[in-house]
Scaffold this motif. Structure first.
Motif, PDB file in Angstrom:
ATOM      1  N   ARG A   1      22.836   2.766   6.714  1.00 15.17           N
ATOM      2  CA  ARG A   1      22.998   4.087   7.299  1.00 15.17           C
ATOM      3  C   ARG A   1      22.441   5.076   6.281  1.00 15.17           C
TER       4      ARG A   1
ATOM      5  N   SER B   1      27.472   7.726  14.247  1.00 15.25           N
ATOM      6  CA  SER B   1      27.928   6.408  13.816  1.00 15.25           C
ATOM      7  C   SER B   1      29.338   6.529  13.259  1.00 15.25           C
TER       8      SER B   1
ATOM      9  N   TRP C   1      21.783  11.440   9.769  1.00 18.33           N
ATOM     10  CA  TRP C   1      22.735  10.888  10.715  1.00 18.33           C
ATOM     11  C   TRP C   1      24.056  11.645  10.551  1.00 18.33           C
TER      12      TRP C   1
END
Length: 260
Positions: A132, A120, A136
């Motif tokens: 978020r 991302s 990640w």
């Protein structure tokens, strides 16, 4: 000059001591965990025996202010100092499990920096929200923008595309909340107009070796961007289990004394 005519000595005046404001400041979970880790290092190096370690560790978890935490490590040098090379090797080899945290000597950052492409690189919310968090990978440049909306950026379990990361946050009549672990290198540069842009507490905490550098910049217009340090879930579980273990040990000790 006779004793009768000698001028009288002026009474000594001592400088006025002001209370240490920092000592009265509330301690955070991250700061308590840092003191606990320092005590574990001291136990591993033989500076504390088990009884002293458990007493100080219990006092650490009960401490509410910085003034209660400081005396617990005041007589302890930085971990690894004042040891001969042979003693240092022996201490680290004999008690590596207690001396090194579960994330390793480098804080676990080696396998979380530069190991893959970003998952991302930005987020946008209008009359809604974005999130978020979890596992990640943050891009080298991450841009977040909200308009009459909210956003959450949690870096505690995240990986990073590069060693240097810039997170740009723009909040218009909305808010963005950034959560970071206590051992991450963070710098906040943003500003607010009829709003706020800043950190809660001391964002410049103790940085772990190998941790990436994250610059949080941008602006908030009639909104807010906040940065806060929190423990990872694994650290929270470890603290909970350690408190539970100490509680059980004290209970067993009381029962043993009653039996005597």
């Amino acid at each position: 000059m006779s004793p009768e005519t000698r001028p009288a000595k002026r009474p000594e005046t001592r400088p006025e001591t002001r209370p240490d404001v920092r000592s009265e400041t509330r301690a955070s979970d991250a700061e308590r965990e840092q003191v606990a880790e320092r005590l574990r290092e001291a136990l591993a190096e033989g500076r504390l025996n088990m009884v002293e370690f458990e007493e100080r560790l219990e006092a650490t978890f009960k401490a509410r202010t910085h003034g209660e935490l400081v005396p617990l490590v005041r007589d302890l040098p930085e971990p690894g100092t004042l040891l001969t090379p042979g003693a240092a090797v022996a201490a680290s080899g004999a008690t590596s499990g207690a001396a090194v945290s579960e994330r390793g000597a480098d804080g676990g950052w080696a396998d979380r920096v530069g190991q893959g492409p970003a998952t991302s690189k930005g987020a946008f919310a209008f009359w809604s929200g974005f999130r978020r968090r979890g596992r990640w990978t943050v891009g080298r440049m991450f841009t977040a923008a909200v308009f009459q909306a909210g956003g959450e950026i949690d870096l505690r379990e995240a990986s990073f595309e590069g060693r240097e990361v810039v997170i740009r946050c723009f909040a218009l009549m909305g808010g963005v909340h950034v959560t970071v672990p206590h051992d991450l290198d963070v710098e906040v540069r943003g500003f607010g107009i009829m709003g706020g842009f800043g950190e809660a507490g001391d964002v410049r905490s103790e940085v772990a070796p190998g941790a990436p550098r994250v610059v949080i910049t941008g602006f908030a217009l009639m909104g807010g961007v906040g940065v806060e340090r929190k423990l990872r879930e694994s650290e929270k579980r470890r603290l909970k289990e350690e408190r539970k273990r100490l509680k059980l040990e004290k209970k067993a000790d009381r029962e043993e004394r009653r039996d005597e």
